[in-house]
Every structure is written in C-alpha cells, then in structure tokens.
Design an enzyme around this catalytic site. Structure first.
Site, mmCIF file in Angstrom:
data_model
loop_
_atom_site.group_PDB
_atom_site.id
_atom_site.type_symbol
_atom_site.label_atom_id
_atom_site.label_comp_id
_atom_site.label_asym_id
_atom_site.label_seq_id
_atom_site.Cartn_x
_atom_site.Cartn_y
_atom_site.Cartn_z
ATOM 1 N N SER A 84 0.861 -1.143 0.133
ATOM 2 C CA SER A 84 -0.039 0.027 0.146
ATOM 3 C C SER A 84 0.730 1.407 -0.021
ATOM 4 O O SER A 84 1.945 1.473 0.455
ATOM 5 C CB SER A 84 -0.812 0.045 1.304
ATOM 6 O OG SER A 84 -1.673 1.143 1.398
ATOM 7 N N LYS B 166 -3.589 2.158 -2.327
ATOM 8 C CA LYS B 166 -3.241 3.020 -1.476
ATOM 9 C C LYS B 166 -4.270 3.424 -0.199
ATOM 10 O O LYS B 166 -5.406 2.700 -0.369
ATOM 11 C CB LYS B 166 -2.981 4.675 -2.037
ATOM 12 C CG LYS B 166 -4.274 5.129 -2.736
ATOM 13 C CD LYS B 166 -3.622 6.379 -3.266
ATOM 14 C CE LYS B 166 -3.366 7.472 -2.654
ATOM 15 N NZ LYS B 166 -2.099 7.560 -2.493
ATOM 16 N N GLY C 73 0.533 11.551 4.300
ATOM 17 C CA GLY C 73 -0.602 12.002 5.166
ATOM 18 C C GLY C 73 -1.905 11.370 4.631
ATOM 19 O O GLY C 73 -2.880 12.116 4.883
ATOM 20 N N ASN D 33 -5.172 -0.187 8.431
ATOM 21 C CA ASN D 33 -3.988 0.549 8.761
ATOM 22 C C ASN D 33 -4.103 1.208 9.858
ATOM 23 O O ASN D 33 -4.711 2.223 9.867
ATOM 24 C CB ASN D 33 -3.968 1.552 7.289
ATOM 25 C CG ASN D 33 -2.698 2.288 7.577
ATOM 26 O OD1 ASN D 33 -2.104 2.280 8.636
ATOM 27 N ND2 ASN D 33 -2.314 3.085 6.805
ATOM 28 N N CYS E 150 -0.240 4.223 10.182
ATOM 29 C CA CYS E 150 0.320 5.200 9.442
ATOM 30 C C CYS E 150 0.817 6.312 10.473
ATOM 31 O O CYS E 150 0.100 6.829 11.315
ATOM 32 C CB CYS E 150 -0.770 5.838 8.642
ATOM 33 S SG CYS E 150 -0.095 7.331 7.863
ATOM 34 N N ASN F 92 4.908 -1.384 8.909
ATOM 35 C CA ASN F 92 4.857 -0.125 8.459
ATOM 36 C C ASN F 92 6.007 0.711 8.573
ATOM 37 O O ASN F 92 7.253 0.189 8.950
ATOM 38 C CB ASN F 92 3.741 0.552 8.986
ATOM 39 C CG ASN F 92 2.994 1.607 7.944
ATOM 40 O OD1 ASN F 92 3.843 2.471 7.264
ATOM 41 N ND2 ASN F 92 1.796 1.709 7.942
ATOM 42 N N GLY G 42 11.425 -2.741 3.209
ATOM 43 C CA GLY G 42 12.792 -2.784 2.643
ATOM 44 C C GLY G 42 13.374 -3.854 1.726
ATOM 45 O O GLY G 42 14.550 -4.199 1.576
ATOM 46 N N THR H 164 8.733 0.568 -1.211
ATOM 47 C CA THR H 164 9.671 1.442 -1.700
ATOM 48 C C THR H 164 10.565 1.123 -2.792
ATOM 49 O O THR H 164 10.885 2.015 -3.761
ATOM 50 C CB THR H 164 10.803 2.023 -0.349
ATOM 51 O OG1 THR H 164 9.860 2.174 0.372
ATOM 52 C CG2 THR H 164 11.506 3.233 -1.001
#
Length: 285
Positions: free
Chosen positions: A4, A28, A55, A110, A113, A175, A227, A249
């Site tokens: 996400s 997302k 955000g 989630n 966050c 997260n 990662g 990422t």
C-alpha cells in the site's frame, strides 16, 4: 504483493508491468472522506531509504468503490483495499461499505500510518485499541481482514497477539518507522509535516526481526514488508516465517522489482529442489 502507498490503485502501473503476475495488489490508504494530505515537501531521500509524510492523500471510499472497483473486477490479480480511520466507527463504516463490492478481495486495516494527526498509528501502538479496531472491522465484513502493524512500539508481539485474538485473518508488518531530516540552509525540519515514515532497505533488518518474533507467536499468516528489494530479501522474510511478502519503496526505483522477485523465487526453488514454497516458510524458526 505490491504494498500500500507505493502502487496507487494498480492501474497506474498497468502500462509498466504485467500486474496480473502479482500475487495481489494493496491499494493506497483509503479513508471515509477524501483527504488532501500533508503540506509539501512530503518526501526526502535518506541513506538506503526514504522519508515520506504523504498524510493519506486519497479520493475517499465512495470514489474508490465507484471509480476503481469497476477496473479491478476485470483483473485476475486480487486487490486488497487498505483502509484508515480517525475513529473505530470510521473503520467499521468503511468495511461495511466495501462489503459485497465486486473487485475487492480483502481489507488491510491500517492502524500504523505515522503521518496523520488523528487515527492511524494511534490505534496501533496499544493492544487494546488495536484489538478494538480489528473486532469492529471483522464484525462489519465477510472479507478477509489483514491488520498492518506499526514498528513504533515496545512490543509488537503483544499487539499481533491481540489482533489475532480479535479475529484478524492475517497481519502485515511492518509499516514505516518515524524519522525526520533537517534542512541546514533554512535550519528548519525539511518535511512539511516535520516528521515522516522511514522506509526502504534501511529498515529491513528491523522488519525481519519483527516478522521472526511475530511468526513464532501467532497462528495466523504473517505478511512481511519492509525494505524488500531482491529475491534474497524475500527469501529471508519467508524463512523468518512470513507466508507472503509485500514490496514497497523498491517499486519507486524499479517497478519491475516484484516480478523479478517472483522469477527469482522460482529459480531458487528449482536450484534447491523445493517443490512448494511452503517448504521455505519458517525454515529459520
């Protein structure tokens, strides 16, 4: 799986990679109402990673159902909707709205966050609130429910155990870790939100350790994320007890990364004589 916040709603990448080869796509983060997100700048590169403070900018659950689900229903790849709320009731309301929507295969809750003023990680740093959100979502949907955990806690195992006891079908971890960077020219925090979430290879050893500990403690599937950039990384998470992995990422650097990992896993299994991926899951436990 595509993690996400790194793969949009999936269709943005459909012209770049064969998304149907993915195990799943996690959308997302989606909230009850549309959000504009945090002030700029929102992203900063760091050694072996990045900070983000988006955000939860998103179009809101109604637009997701009306505009995105009709696209997903045409795909074979399952799409899991990542949801976030400011209250327990908001989580339950969003889950209720997703019930029976064609094209939605599951929900990722989630509670982790770090970049919103209300909700998000606030629910994930305590076992009781994490359990409340999980129970409310499970009572509102028949869809599979994955709970995404935050690493910004003292004991992630106790929180994983709490959400598992509250009915979670799986947990995903981790997260991002809260971090910051300072602009030495302005002598002020660089990010508009001051702090952000650190992701990328820099956090992989932490994520791996947490997956290892949680996998030993709960009986529900664990999804490893944090990662992962290569087949070797994915294998480490599987051997630590993860039943699946998410790539995040690394997609920003190379959108082909998830597919390269899928191919790499197949080659590794052939080389090692493994007939099923389950032979590798938890091998290091």
């Amino acid at each position: 799986m595509a993690a996400s916040g790194t793969f949009g709603y999936g269709h943005e990448y459909a012209r770049l990679i064969d998304i149907e080869r993915l195990g799943a796509i996690v959308s997302k983060g989606t909230t009850l109402r549309p959000r504009l997100g945090n002030p700029q700048p929102r992203i900063a590169e760091t050694p072996a990673g990045m900070l983000n403070a988006i955000g939860l900018e998103n179009i809101g659950i109604e637009a997701v159902i009306q505009e995105k689900a009709p696209i997903w229903v045409r795909w074979k790849v399952p799409v899991v909707v990542n949801i976030a709320g400011e209250t327990v009731d908001e989580y339950a309301t969003i889950a209720t709205m997703l019930e029976g929507v064609d094209g939605v295969a599951g929900i990722e809750v989630n509670i982790s966050c770090p970049n919103v003023a209300e909700g998000g990680m606030a629910f994930g740093i305590r076992s009781d609130t994490a359990a409340q959100v999980t129970a409310a979502v499970k009572a509102s949907t028949s869809l599979p429910v994955i709970v995404k955990l935050t690493p910004n806690v003292t004991d992630i195992v106790s929180i994983a155990e709490a959400v598992a006891a509250s009915g979670a079908d799986a947990v995903s971890l981790i997260n991002t870790l809260v971090g910051m960077t300072i602009d030495i020219t302005t002598r002020r925090p660089f990010l508009g939100n001051i702090s952000g979430g650190l992701s990328g290879p820099a956090i992989r050893p932490i994520a791996l350790r947490m997956v290892y500990e949680v996998a030993k403690a709960v009986d529900i599937p664990v999804i490893g994320v944090g990662g992962i950039t290569s087949t070797s990384d994915a294998l480490q998470f599987l051997m630590a007890g993860a039943s699946a992995v998410q790539v995040g990422t690394a997609i920003f650097v190379n959108p082909q990364t998830p597919l390269e990992i899928i191919d790499g896993l197949r080659q590794f299994m052939e080389r090692e004589g493994a007939k099923d991926i389950t032979e590798l899951i938890g091998a290091a436990l």
